[in-house]
Design a protein around this motif. Structure first.
Motif, PDB file in Angstrom:
ATOM      1  N   ILE A 156      44.498  16.428  41.961  1.00  0.00           N
ATOM      2  CA  ILE A 156      43.563  17.512  42.239  1.00  0.00           C
ATOM      3  C   ILE A 156      44.339  18.808  42.417  1.00  0.00           C
ATOM      4  CG2 ILE A 156      41.861  18.395  43.876  1.00  0.00           C
ATOM      5  CD1 ILE A 156      41.079  15.475  44.421  1.00  0.00           C
ATOM      6  N   GLU A 157      43.917  19.843  41.706  1.00  0.00           N
ATOM      7  CA  GLU A 157      44.628  21.117  41.710  1.00  0.00           C
ATOM      8  C   GLU A 157      44.240  21.950  42.926  1.00  0.00           C
ATOM      9  OE1 GLU A 157      43.631  22.890  38.002  1.00  0.00           O
ATOM     10  OE2 GLU A 157      44.528  21.285  36.812  1.00  0.00           O
ATOM     11  N   SER A 158      44.822  23.146  42.996  1.00  0.00           N
ATOM     12  CA  SER A 158      44.537  24.052  44.113  1.00  0.00           C
ATOM     13  C   SER A 158      43.062  24.403  44.183  1.00  0.00           C
ATOM     14  CB  SER A 158      45.368  25.333  43.969  1.00  0.00           C
ATOM     15  OG  SER A 158      46.745  25.026  43.929  1.00  0.00           O
ATOM     16  N   GLU A 159      42.624  24.722  45.381  1.00  0.00           N
ATOM     17  CA  GLU A 159      41.236  25.090  45.594  1.00  0.00           C
ATOM     18  C   GLU A 159      40.900  26.408  44.894  1.00  0.00           C
ATOM     19  OE1 GLU A 159      38.914  23.070  48.097  1.00  0.00           O
ATOM     20  OE2 GLU A 159      40.267  22.022  46.753  1.00  0.00           O
ATOM     21  N   THR A 160      39.622  26.567  44.536  1.00  0.00           N
ATOM     22  CA  THR A 160      39.129  27.800  43.934  1.00  0.00           C
ATOM     23  C   THR A 160      37.937  28.299  44.734  1.00  0.00           C
ATOM     24  OG1 THR A 160      37.516  26.712  42.482  1.00  0.00           O
ATOM     25  CG2 THR A 160      39.779  26.913  41.665  1.00  0.00           C
ATOM     26  N   ALA A 161      37.441  29.473  44.378  1.00  0.00           N
ATOM     27  CA  ALA A 161      36.289  30.040  45.084  1.00  0.00           C
ATOM     28  C   ALA A 161      34.988  29.381  44.662  1.00  0.00           C
ATOM     29  CB  ALA A 161      36.221  31.544  44.821  1.00  0.00           C
ATOM     30  N   PRO A 212      38.987  21.097  40.931  1.00  0.00           N
ATOM     31  CA  PRO A 212      39.823  21.685  41.982  1.00  0.00           C
ATOM     32  C   PRO A 212      39.121  21.928  43.316  1.00  0.00           C
ATOM     33  CG  PRO A 212      39.258  23.312  40.320  1.00  0.00           C
ATOM     34  CD  PRO A 212      38.819  21.997  39.784  1.00  0.00           C
ATOM     35  N   CYS A 213      37.823  22.189  43.312  1.00  0.00           N
ATOM     36  CA  CYS A 213      37.080  22.393  44.558  1.00  0.00           C
ATOM     37  C   CYS A 213      35.720  21.733  44.378  1.00  0.00           C
ATOM     38  CB  CYS A 213      36.928  23.883  44.861  1.00  0.00           C
ATOM     39  SG  CYS A 213      36.144  24.227  46.461  1.00  0.00           S
ATOM     40  N   SER A 214      35.597  20.518  44.846  1.00  0.00           N
ATOM     41  CA  SER A 214      34.393  19.749  44.546  1.00  0.00           C
ATOM     42  C   SER A 214      34.147  18.677  45.592  1.00  0.00           C
ATOM     43  CB  SER A 214      34.511  19.099  43.162  1.00  0.00           C
ATOM     44  OG  SER A 214      35.634  18.235  43.128  1.00  0.00           O
ATOM     45  N   CYS A 215      32.946  18.150  45.583  1.00  0.00           N
ATOM     46  CA  CYS A 215      32.599  17.100  46.537  1.00  0.00           C
ATOM     47  C   CYS A 215      31.454  16.257  46.008  1.00  0.00           C
ATOM     48  CB  CYS A 215      32.204  17.703  47.890  1.00  0.00           C
ATOM     49  SG  CYS A 215      30.737  18.759  47.830  1.00  0.00           S
ATOM     50  N   TYR A 216      31.320  15.100  46.592  1.00  0.00           N
ATOM     51  CA  TYR A 216      30.207  14.185  46.348  1.00  0.00           C
ATOM     52  C   TYR A 216      29.931  13.499  47.672  1.00  0.00           C
ATOM     53  CZ  TYR A 216      27.885   9.827  44.901  1.00  0.00           C
ATOM     54  OH  TYR A 216      27.020   8.752  44.785  1.00  0.00           O
ATOM     55  N   GLU A 241      44.195   8.436  45.643  1.00  0.00           N
ATOM     56  CA  GLU A 241      45.483   8.510  44.954  1.00  0.00           C
ATOM     57  C   GLU A 241      45.637   9.808  44.162  1.00  0.00           C
ATOM     58  OE1 GLU A 241      48.219   6.435  45.023  1.00  0.00           O
ATOM     59  OE2 GLU A 241      47.163   5.593  46.744  1.00  0.00           O
ATOM     60  N   ALA A 242      44.512  10.458  43.834  1.00  0.00           N
ATOM     61  CA  ALA A 242      44.573  11.757  43.151  1.00  0.00           C
ATOM     62  C   ALA A 242      44.756  12.909  44.133  1.00  0.00           C
ATOM     63  CB  ALA A 242      43.296  11.976  42.334  1.00  0.00           C
ATOM     64  N   GLY A 243      44.772  12.598  45.426  1.00  0.00           N
ATOM     65  CA  GLY A 243      44.994  13.618  46.439  1.00  0.00           C
ATOM     66  C   GLY A 243      43.751  14.090  47.151  1.00  0.00           C
ATOM     67  N   GLY A 244      42.610  13.429  46.895  1.00  0.00           N
ATOM     68  CA  GLY A 244      41.363  13.811  47.549  1.00  0.00           C
ATOM     69  C   GLY A 244      41.148  13.086  48.868  1.00  0.00           C
ATOM     70  N   ILE A 245      40.025  13.392  49.486  1.00  0.00           N
ATOM     71  CA  ILE A 245      39.648  12.801  50.773  1.00  0.00           C
ATOM     72  C   ILE A 245      38.442  11.896  50.566  1.00  0.00           C
ATOM     73  CG2 ILE A 245      38.844  13.275  53.111  1.00  0.00           C
ATOM     74  CD1 ILE A 245      41.726  14.175  52.542  1.00  0.00           C
ATOM     75  N   VAL A 246      38.506  10.689  51.107  1.00  0.00           N
ATOM     76  CA  VAL A 246      37.393   9.738  51.045  1.00  0.00           C
ATOM     77  C   VAL A 246      37.143   9.214  52.454  1.00  0.00           C
ATOM     78  CG1 VAL A 246      36.509   7.590  50.066  1.00  0.00           C
ATOM     79  CG2 VAL A 246      38.006   9.066  48.690  1.00  0.00           C
ATOM     80  N   SER A 247      35.904   9.310  52.922  1.00  0.00           N
ATOM     81  CA  SER A 247      35.576   8.847  54.275  1.00  0.00           C
ATOM     82  C   SER A 247      34.074   8.665  54.384  1.00  0.00           C
ATOM     83  CB  SER A 247      36.046   9.863  55.321  1.00  0.00           C
ATOM     84  OG  SER A 247      35.234  11.031  55.291  1.00  0.00           O
ATOM     85  N   ASP A 248      33.610   8.274  55.568  1.00  0.00           N
ATOM     86  CA  ASP A 248      32.178   8.359  55.843  1.00  0.00           C
ATOM     87  C   ASP A 248      31.923   9.748  56.431  1.00  0.00           C
ATOM     88  OD1 ASP A 248      32.886   8.299  58.552  1.00  0.00           O
ATOM     89  OD2 ASP A 248      32.296   6.214  58.835  1.00  0.00           O
ATOM     90  N   LEU A 249      30.678  10.020  56.839  1.00  0.00           N
ATOM     91  CA  LEU A 249      30.352  11.369  57.326  1.00  0.00           C
ATOM     92  C   LEU A 249      30.898  11.628  58.727  1.00  0.00           C
ATOM     93  CD1 LEU A 249      28.810  13.761  55.981  1.00  0.00           C
ATOM     94  CD2 LEU A 249      28.743  11.599  54.742  1.00  0.00           C
ATOM     95  N   ALA A 250      31.436  10.610  59.373  1.00  0.00           N
ATOM     96  CA  ALA A 250      32.076  10.812  60.671  1.00  0.00           C
ATOM     97  C   ALA A 250      33.585  10.990  60.526  1.00  0.00           C
ATOM     98  CB  ALA A 250      31.774   9.645  61.599  1.00  0.00           C
ATOM     99  N   GLY A 251      34.077  10.902  59.288  1.00  0.00           N
ATOM    100  CA  GLY A 251      35.506  11.054  59.056  1.00  0.00           C
ATOM    101  C   GLY A 251      36.286   9.765  59.143  1.00  0.00           C
ATOM    102  N   ALA A 272      35.795  14.471  48.829  1.00  0.00           N
ATOM    103  CA  ALA A 272      36.059  15.904  48.775  1.00  0.00           C
ATOM    104  C   ALA A 272      37.445  16.155  48.219  1.00  0.00           C
ATOM    105  CB  ALA A 272      35.929  16.536  50.163  1.00  0.00           C
ATOM    106  N   SER A 273      37.606  17.297  47.575  1.00  0.00           N
ATOM    107  CA  SER A 273      38.883  17.633  46.941  1.00  0.00           C
ATOM    108  C   SER A 273      39.937  18.057  47.950  1.00  0.00           C
ATOM    109  CB  SER A 273      38.677  18.735  45.898  1.00  0.00           C
ATOM    110  OG  SER A 273      38.040  19.856  46.476  1.00  0.00           O
ATOM    111  N   SER A 274      39.547  18.351  49.181  1.00  0.00           N
ATOM    112  CA  SER A 274      40.529  18.737  50.198  1.00  0.00           C
ATOM    113  C   SER A 274      40.026  18.365  51.583  1.00  0.00           C
ATOM    114  CB  SER A 274      40.804  20.241  50.155  1.00  0.00           C
ATOM    115  OG  SER A 274      39.680  20.967  50.618  1.00  0.00           O
ATOM    116  N   ARG A 275      40.941  18.281  52.520  1.00  0.00           N
ATOM    117  CA  ARG A 275      40.592  17.976  53.908  1.00  0.00           C
ATOM    118  C   ARG A 275      39.720  19.088  54.497  1.00  0.00           C
ATOM    119  NH1 ARG A 275      42.714  14.082  56.537  1.00  0.00           N
ATOM    120  NH2 ARG A 275      44.480  13.957  55.081  1.00  0.00           N
ATOM    121  N   GLU A 276      40.021  20.342  54.131  1.00  0.00           N
ATOM    122  CA  GLU A 276      39.257  21.478  54.655  1.00  0.00           C
ATOM    123  C   GLU A 276      37.809  21.426  54.189  1.00  0.00           C
ATOM    124  OE1 GLU A 276      43.431  22.050  54.868  1.00  0.00           O
ATOM    125  OE2 GLU A 276      42.195  21.660  53.087  1.00  0.00           O
TER     126      GLU A 276
END
Length: 289
Positions: A156-161, A212-216, A241-251, A272-276
């Motif tokens: 996953i690349e850098s975040e975008t606007a 680069p900046c996405s979620c599901y 493994e691609a560098g994204g975040i996977v969790s439930d809605l409580a983290g 999500a593509s990033s922790r933020e």
């Protein structure tokens, strides 16, 4: 029992082969008449539709994985067969969705895929394979070895606007889901959020690994549904493994070998593509509930 990374990689190669074999069956029937049934499942139409193609693809996958199951004493959990409990007895188990996105398949549109995962008894995804037979794209990952898209490293690349939100079609009518999107739109600006609807869970999640900046996400709910373990096991490995975040809605980590119901509605799912970005979504959900 699997004892080395090399053995995991060999099993991943078999899973990739099995996914391609199942994909051939799926795609060969995509423009033909086939029997469509309804089954007892979640509360959405997408979870209730099943076809003879699902069962044919599943049978081929099991044939391909049979030797590995014997050699490494692995269990099996599949969408179209009764849970035999082997996932609690073995050190790891194959978790199979032979045709994720059956509804788009039946409707003759993009969004369906073959999904195969190997999950440890503790619920850690060890291997993830997702194959899109319509576009012939293969996603694969092995724990600790990174993720690949058609054999090329995927990161996953850098975040975008611009934020891309991948959503199930049923989310269009979900007021809570819309409230979270509205909250995100306020942060990114109305034109800074695009919503993509209609894929099955596997390709929705894989799309996050390539953007680069996405979620599901699927929010927690009382009604049973929200997808099942086999909808998310493979992509949990791939996106992580691609560098994204996977969790439930409580983290917390997804429960990929739960006792009792296999549905995910109690805790929801978040890619999500990033922790933020993941934290923004959790915060927006907390504000709107």
């Amino acid at each position: 029992m699997i004892e080395s990374k090399a053995e995991l990689k060999r099993l991943a190669e078999v899973a990739v082969y099995a996914a391609r074999e199942a994909g051939k069956i799926v795609q060969s029937r995509s423009d033909t008449c086939f029997e469509v049934e309804r089954k007892v499942a979640g509360d959405s139409l997408a979870s209730q539709v099943v076809t003879e193609v699902d069962r044919m693809a599943e049978e081929r996958i099991l044939q391909c994985l049979e030797k590995g199951c014997t050699d490494f004493d692995l269990g099996v959990l599949t969408e179209e067969r009764e849970d035999d409990g082997s996932r609690f007895e073995k050190s790891a188990f194959w978790c199979i969705d032979p045709l994720d996105g059956t509804l788009p398949f039946v409707e003759g549109r993009a969004g369906y895929a073959v999904s195969i995962a190997l999950v440890s008894r503790e619920g850690t995804p060890l291997i993830g394979v997702v194959y899109d037979p319509r576009s012939e794209v293969m996603y694969e990952a092995v724990l600790g070895c990174g993720a690949l898209r058609d054999g090329e490293e995927m990161r996953i690349e850098s975040e975008t606007a611009q934020l891309s939100v991948f959503s199930d079609r049923s989310s269009r009518e979900d007021s809570k889901h819309k409230a979270v999107i509205d909250s995100l739109a306020q942060e990114f600006g109305g034109s800074g959020v695009s919503q993509i609807y209609g894929y099955g869970a596997a390709l929705n999640a894989c799309s996050v690994s390539g953007s680069p900046c996405s979620c599901y996400f699927k929010l927690p709910k009382e009604k049973r549904g929200g997808g099942s373990v086999w909808d998310f096991a493979a992509t949990a490995c791939i996106v992580t493994e691609a560098g994204g975040i996977v969790s439930d809605l409580a983290g917390e980590p997804l429960l990929l070998n739960p006792r009792g119901a296999l549905f995910m509605n109690r805790r929801g799912v978040l890619y999500a593509s990033s922790r933020e970005l993941a934290q923004r979504i959790r915060s927006a959900h907390g504000q709107k509930t």
